[in-house]
Design an enzyme around this catalytic site. Structure first.
Site, PDB file in Angstrom:
ATOM      1  N   CYS A 177       0.778  -1.099   0.013  1.00 36.11           N
ATOM      2  CA  CYS A 177       0.088   0.168   0.010  1.00 36.11           C
ATOM      3  C   CYS A 177       0.727   1.198  -0.071  1.00 36.11           C
ATOM      4  O   CYS A 177       1.719   1.397  -0.885  1.00 36.11           O
ATOM      5  CB  CYS A 177      -0.929  -0.122   1.176  1.00 36.11           C
ATOM      6  SG  CYS A 177      -0.242  -0.127   2.862  1.00 36.11           S
ATOM      7  N   ARG A 234      -2.198  -0.925   5.362  1.00 36.41           N
ATOM      8  CA  ARG A 234      -3.436  -1.713   4.925  1.00 36.41           C
ATOM      9  C   ARG A 234      -2.994  -3.032   4.175  1.00 36.41           C
ATOM     10  O   ARG A 234      -3.859  -3.701   3.864  1.00 36.41           O
ATOM     11  CB  ARG A 234      -3.970  -0.518   3.776  1.00 36.41           C
ATOM     12  CG  ARG A 234      -4.590   0.657   4.260  1.00 36.41           C
ATOM     13  CD  ARG A 234      -5.055   1.621   3.389  1.00 36.41           C
ATOM     14  NE  ARG A 234      -3.751   2.495   2.969  1.00 36.41           N
ATOM     15  CZ  ARG A 234      -3.865   3.578   2.039  1.00 36.41           C
ATOM     16  NH1 ARG A 234      -5.021   3.588   1.371  1.00 36.41           N
ATOM     17  NH2 ARG A 234      -2.753   3.946   1.509  1.00 36.41           N
TER      18      ARG A 234
END
Lengths: 282, 221
Positions: free
Chosen positions: A239, A244
């Site tokens: 990410c 994430r």
């Protein structure tokens, strides 16, 4: 169809029933403790401040095994403690911490499904009281790097392995390079926008229901296999700074049981800052 | 209405529980309408989603009446006493902007009936003093409106601050939305004003609190 490793998850009901039991440590992992832990947390929960506690202060890296041992000792956690992680920002940083706990071989660690949001939404009690801690001894049994990939190895894999699939879990606007960071992180940008050539875009949030909990195994299988992310592939998730990406790693590795899934935590803030590296925008 | 030097205000027709950042307006005997006090919105920023416990449910002390979500916070509206929910503000649930725009009026969140002993709730005069201290400690200010976005730029030169503001506005902010810039550079004030004139963006508010400068822009072009 159920999750491949259901034991990696726990839920709000279980935590409510087991508050205060010995041998269990609940830890809130926050990006911004001032807006979260300090405003109220699960009674008895300890705090991991992601930026300060999970990262080295000088070199860009997560804490090493020795530092992890110190952190665990300070939090009163020993090798046999049952650890439950939850946190702010949709559990992003708690999931990142889960990835680190697994790297350092902690035996019993679970993620609270839905995180801080679900706890509050379900009427879970909150307190501002910080628990007193008795320091413990902690020893990392063995470091397990199989879930992590560095730039150098990623480049070799990209050339040598046709079976590799890269999953960019950022928002579509980050994937196409329209923006270089989500608006809530104004100071963490890369020099260029776009994505690693060949990566498919499956935003992390597509794996999550409106209430913050994970979608069913069947829905998840459908989501990833429809984009060519299938169990016999070698998968790397990334990410912007890796948090994430760890959510999608968690889904693929533990909820769907894919064998070979790694987080490239250098992510876009590494790749997007490199000189003469190829970038795709569509 | 009591207004403090940090720009926050507190209507004097109701009570406050400062620890939980809430106001409680007595409706009938032991019944209250409840909402968030202004300083809460400094922490949360504009709210994007609100969910409430359902009408009729019994809520224990220090547990949540509602979940208040913004881009940077998953916050709770906690009850300071055991209570039953008697009403929820459906308008605020379907449009959280109401809470950001009018937290003391149409932006109320729930109505409750107390079922246990209540802790001491503060009148506006006392609450505003407690808040003033707490706000100073935490760098809280209340601007005229709750901004959509916030950017903190510390320890940089003015040109660099303004280029960051410009980048941020171009990348993230839609026309009509607002940006709160927090900076520590003492020489910035004049440049912040002329930047808005030069670029055609709206300057809504500029406020110095202690060593910190708060500037509120609206994207116009």
């Amino acid at each position: 169809m159920t999750y491949a490793n259901p034991q990696v998850l726990t839920d709000v009901e279980w935590v409510k029933q087991n508050l205060g039991k010995p041998g269990i440590a609940i830890i809130e992992v926050d990006y911004d403790p001032k807006l979260a832990y300090e405003q109220g947390h699960i009674p008895g929960a300890l705090l991991i401040d992601w930026r300060k506690d999970m990262n080295k202060p000088d070199v860009r890296d997560i804490i090493d095994a020795g530092e992890f041992e110190k952190l665990m000792s300070r939090l009163g956690i020993s090798n046999d403690t049952h650890v439950i992680l939850y946190g702010d920002y949709n559990n992003w940083f708690a999931t990142f911490a889960f990835w680190v706990f697994e790297m350092y071989g902690h035996q019993k660690v679970q993620l609270l499904n839905g995180g801080r949001k679900k706890w509050i939404d379900s009427g879970g009690e909150l307190t501002k009281e910080v628990p007193a801690v008795k320091p413990a001894t902690y020893k990392v049994p063995k470091v397990n790097y199989e879930n992590r990939v560095f730039l150098e190895d990623l480049l070799k894999m990209k050339i040598a392995d046709p079976n590799l699939v890269l999953v960019d879990v950022r928002s579509p606007a980050e994937y196409t390079g329209e923006i270089t960071a989500p608006p809530e992180y104004p100071n963490e940008h890369a020099q260029r926008g776009g994505h690693i050539p060949g990566a498919v875009n499956i935003p992390w949030g597509q794996a999550i229901r409106e209430d913050g909990t994970f979608k069913s195994a069947e829905e998840l299988r459908q989501l990833y296999s429809s984009k060519g992310v299938v169990p016999d592939k070698r998968v790397v998730t990334y990410c912007r700074i890796g948090e994430r990406a760890s959510v999608t790693w968690f889904v693929l590795k533990h909820l769907l049981g894919y064998k070979d899934v790694k987080v490239y935590d250098g992510s876009w803030t590494e790749w997007g800052n490199l000189v003469r590296f190829p970038i795709e925008k569509t | 209405m009591i207004k403090t030097s940090d720009g926050c205000d507190y209507p004097d027709d109701r009570l406050y529980y400062v620890d939980h950042d809430i106001w409680l307006k007595p409706a009938a005997d032991r019944a209250y309408r409840v909402g968030v006090a202004k300083p809460f919105l400094f922490y949360s920023g504009r709210l994007s989603r609100i969910t409430c416990r359902s009408v009729g449910s019994f809520i224990r002390q220090n547990t949540s009446l509602a979940l208040l979500v913004s881009s940077r916070m998953e916050g709770a509206l906690l009850t300071p006493f055991d209570c039953k929910v008697t009403a929820v503000n459906a308008a605020a649930l379907s449009n959280p902007d109401i809470v950001s725009e009018d937290p003391y009026g149409d932006g109320w969140i729930v109505e409750v009936a107390a079922e246990g002993p209540t802790p001491r709730l503060l009148e506006a005069a006392e609450a505003s003093k407690a808040y003033e201290l707490k706000n100073r400690e935490r760098g809280v200010v209340c601007l005229d409106i709750v901004p959509h976005y916030e950017i903190k730029v510390f320890g940089e030169t003015c040109e660099s601050i303004l280029s960051q503001v410009g980048d941020y506005m171009r990348m993230h902010i839609k026309q009509g939305e607002t940006l709160h810039v927090i900076t520590s550079d003492p020489a910035t004030e004049v440049d912040m004003i002329s930047w808005a004139e030069k670029t055609g963006q709206g300057l809504l508010e500029i406020r110095r609190v202690g060593k910190t400068l708060h500037v509120l822009y609206r994207r116009l072009v």
